[in-house]
Design an enzyme around this catalytic site. Structure first.
Site, PDB file in Angstrom:
ATOM      1  N   GLN A 194       0.820  -1.213   0.000  1.00  0.00           N
ATOM      2  CA  GLN A 194       0.000   0.000   0.000  1.00  0.00           C
ATOM      3  C   GLN A 194       0.855   1.265   0.000  1.00  0.00           C
ATOM      4  OE1 GLN A 194      -0.097  -2.423   2.243  1.00  0.00           O
ATOM      5  NE2 GLN A 194       0.150  -1.621   4.320  1.00  0.00           N
ATOM      6  N   SER A 243      16.868 -10.995   2.633  1.00  0.00           N
ATOM      7  CA  SER A 243      18.333 -10.967   2.673  1.00  0.00           C
ATOM      8  C   SER A 243      18.958 -12.332   2.415  1.00  0.00           C
ATOM      9  CB  SER A 243      18.783 -10.440   4.040  1.00  0.00           C
ATOM     10  OG  SER A 243      18.275  -9.135   4.217  1.00  0.00           O
ATOM     11  N   GLN A 265      22.506 -12.480   8.757  1.00  0.00           N
ATOM     12  CA  GLN A 265      21.495 -12.335   7.685  1.00  0.00           C
ATOM     13  C   GLN A 265      20.300 -13.232   7.906  1.00  0.00           C
ATOM     14  OE1 GLN A 265      21.758  -9.601   5.596  1.00  0.00           O
ATOM     15  NE2 GLN A 265      23.265  -9.422   7.222  1.00  0.00           N
ATOM     16  N   HIS A 268      17.307 -11.633   9.702  1.00  0.00           N
ATOM     17  CA  HIS A 268      16.459 -10.611   9.062  1.00  0.00           C
ATOM     18  C   HIS A 268      15.007 -11.075   8.939  1.00  0.00           C
ATOM     19  CE1 HIS A 268      18.652  -7.073   7.991  1.00  0.00           C
ATOM     20  NE2 HIS A 268      19.679  -7.781   7.604  1.00  0.00           N
ATOM     21  N   GLU A 332      23.075 -11.875  -2.914  1.00  0.00           N
ATOM     22  CA  GLU A 332      23.013 -10.447  -2.556  1.00  0.00           C
ATOM     23  C   GLU A 332      24.336 -10.040  -1.920  1.00  0.00           C
ATOM     24  OE1 GLU A 332      20.480  -9.715   0.744  1.00  0.00           O
ATOM     25  OE2 GLU A 332      20.623  -7.541   0.555  1.00  0.00           O
ATOM     26  N   HIS A 333      24.785 -10.859  -0.951  1.00  0.00           N
ATOM     27  CA  HIS A 333      26.075 -10.613  -0.288  1.00  0.00           C
ATOM     28  C   HIS A 333      26.950 -11.849  -0.485  1.00  0.00           C
ATOM     29  CE1 HIS A 333      22.975  -8.582   2.332  1.00  0.00           C
ATOM     30  NE2 HIS A 333      23.768  -7.561   2.103  1.00  0.00           N
ATOM     31  N   ASP A 366      26.362  -3.385   6.020  1.00  0.00           N
ATOM     32  CA  ASP A 366      24.974  -3.033   6.334  1.00  0.00           C
ATOM     33  C   ASP A 366      24.864  -1.657   6.934  1.00  0.00           C
ATOM     34  OD1 ASP A 366      23.758  -6.330   7.398  1.00  0.00           O
ATOM     35  OD2 ASP A 366      23.930  -5.375   5.436  1.00  0.00           O
ATOM     36  N   HIS A 425      12.538  10.409 -43.238  1.00  0.00           N
ATOM     37  CA  HIS A 425      13.833  10.498 -42.537  1.00  0.00           C
ATOM     38  C   HIS A 425      14.902  10.962 -43.512  1.00  0.00           C
ATOM     39  CE1 HIS A 425      11.819   8.125 -39.481  1.00  0.00           C
ATOM     40  NE2 HIS A 425      12.884   8.121 -38.710  1.00  0.00           N
TER      41      HIS A 425
END
Ligand SMILES: NC(=O)c1ccc[n+]([C@@H]2O[C@H](COP(=O)([O-])OP(=O)(O)OC[C@H]3O[C@@H](n4cnc5c(N)ncnc54)[C@H](O)[C@@H]3O)[C@@H](O)[C@H]2O)c1
Ligand SMILES: N[C@H](CO)Cc1c[nH]c[nH+]1
Ligand SMILES: [Zn+2]
Length: 437
Positions: A194, A243, A265, A268, A332-333, A366, A425
């Protein structure tokens, strides 16, 4: 720890199907129901604006919610009570993040591509951006810095920050202080899909923005992808979902360090995923013991334990195999805890951010090393970049030809126009070059 068994597996003993399953991201199985639920929320916000956002906020976050916007008086009152030690920590992180992102300032360029033909590349800050700060299982003031600092450096005219309020309708003082450091004053108390809808479509009290930034759970990530693909015209930064951390470790690694990083991680969220790749069975066994011992000490042990259910301790044949797996998974890491970590870097490029050596914990990135912690998950690190300053700009080109410059290119332009059957053109050039001066 509730007797959680984290199996250690030999990669080569797994079938191809089992290997693929071990690298599959958790939680993607409900993709269809997620898509449908987010689509309903976004349509409701688009059609009913603030009323819909408030309804979902009352349903998911603050049952007493009556308004979305934080006043500057509320912000200042919350910050007034903030511990100085926390302010100093945020100030330190702000400075390193600012330093690293300021160094990324894009430079306009101008070159003569052919005699008499000047071409330029120019950068302009995005006018209006929306910053999403996660706040479900953990509210992340650090993310306010990761998004607010580049927006501030780029000079975006309008910056709207959204984050889920707690049940009392508040945001953490640390988040508000971080926002203030970045010059953000437009703050809405809403989260989830939302909030993304409010940013992308606009609501009565907050016009639409042109691009939404920020990590979030699967609802947030799906909402960003939907608004960036429908006719809202709103862009998104990158799919920064639950994560992930993949550690490559050899026998020079300290198992307690490796386990601490994996748990950082895992805590998370239940849909986080952590993976260890090591050629050493001894390292794998010691890391497992450390995971069990350290997890029991965590305030979020229950969350970390859930995440460990989908996590992997894999013994590989050698470093080449570890590299191949990491490049396939595209974490990601990526943490390289080996005695030759920097030498491996050229072969390990498919990751959001890479942590080199035994003294570079993922949580350093982080919070305070200066790199951006908003990073691609779900394997998108194969094709998406880590968030950076340039993402807060639009890029456009400028070109100018002299009469001679156009004459020199006329043959090429008109021939290609002819090849493509586009007479107008061609004529736009010949009307100039064949005209009597
Ligand atoms: N990839 C990155 O760069 C990065 C950085 C930081 C955090 N993260 C990840 O972001 C995520 C943050 O997730 P979070 O949940 O803590 O916070 P969040 O703010 O992303 O999501 C919480 C919101 O989800 C909505 N929600 C909750 N349950 C819902 C439901 N059943 N239906 C619809 N909406 C619902 C609520 O409105 C709530 O405000 C974590 O997975 C974390 O790992 C990723
Ligand atoms: N590791 C997270 C990205 O996956 C970022 C973060 C924020 N606060 C703590 N950690
Ligand atoms: Zn983290």
């Amino acid at each position: 720890m509730s007797g959680l068994q984290i199996p250690i597996e030999q990669w080569m003993s797994l079938s191809e199907a089992e290997q693929a399953q071990r690298l599959a991201r958790p939680g993607r199985a409900q993709a269809e129901s997620l898509r449908e639920k987010v689509s309903v929320i976004l349509s409701d916000v688009r059609d009913n604006g603030e009323r819909a956002v408030l309804n979902y906020t009352r349903e998911f976050d603050n049952p007493e919610a009556t308004s979305l916007r934080m006043s500057s008086e509320q912000v200042d009152a919350a910050i007034a009570g903030l511990d100085d030690k926390i302010k100093r920590a945020i100030d330190t992180a702000y400075q390193t993040i600012y330093r690293f992102h300021e160094a990324q300032r894009p430079q306009n360029l101008s070159i003569e591509t052919a005699p008499g033909v000047q071409c330029e590349l120019r950068y302009a800050p995005l006018d209006a951006v929306g910053l999403y700060i996660p706040g479900g299982s953990a509210t992340l003031p650090s993310t306010a810095l990761m998004l607010g600092v580049p927006a501030q450096i780029a000079g975006c005219q309008r910056v709207v920050m959204v984050s889920p309020p707690n049940k009392q309708g508040e945001l953490p003082a640390a988040l508000l202080y971080a926002a203030k450091c970045c010059g953000v004053t437009d703050i809405l108390l809403c989260g989830g899909a939302q909030a993304i809808g409010a940013l992308a479509y606009g609501i009565e009290s907050s016009p639409a923005v042109g691009k939404v930034f920020g990590p979030g759970n699967s609802f947030v990530t799906e909402a960003k992808q939907q608004v960036s693909q429908n006719d809202s015209g709103c862009a998104m930064d990158l799919p920064a979902g639950p994560s992930e951390l993949l550690v490559i470790a050899d026998d020079s690694a300290t198992p307690a360090y490796v386990a601490a990083d994996l748990l950082s991680q895992a805590e998370h969220g239940p849909d986080s995923q952590v993976i260890l790749l090591t050629p050493s069975m001894a390292v794998a066994e010691n890391v497992r013991q450390e995971l069990i011992a350290q997890c029991a000490q965590l305030s979020r042990a229950d969350i970390a334990e859930q995440a460990l259910q989908a996590s992997r301790l894999l013994v590989v044949s050698d470093m080449n195999e570890a590299i191949a797996i990491s490049e396939t998974y595209a974490p990601e890491h990526l943490s390289i805890q080996t005695n030759n970590a920097r030498e491996l870097l050229p072969q390990l490029t498919r990751a959001g951010s890479v942590f080199v050596g035994h003294y570079t914990p993922e949580s350093g990135g982080d919070y305070a090393t200066g790199t951006n912690h908003v990073l691609p998950t779900y394997g998108y690190a194969r094709n998406y970049s880590s968030l950076g300053l340039v993402d807060f700009y639009r890029r456009y080109t400028v070109q100018e030809a002299s009469r001679d410059g156009l004459r020199q290119l006329a043959e090429a332009i008109t021939t290609l126009a002819h090849v493509e059957g586009l007479d107008a053109h061609k004529r736009a050039v010949t009307i100039r070059t064949e005209a009597t001066p």
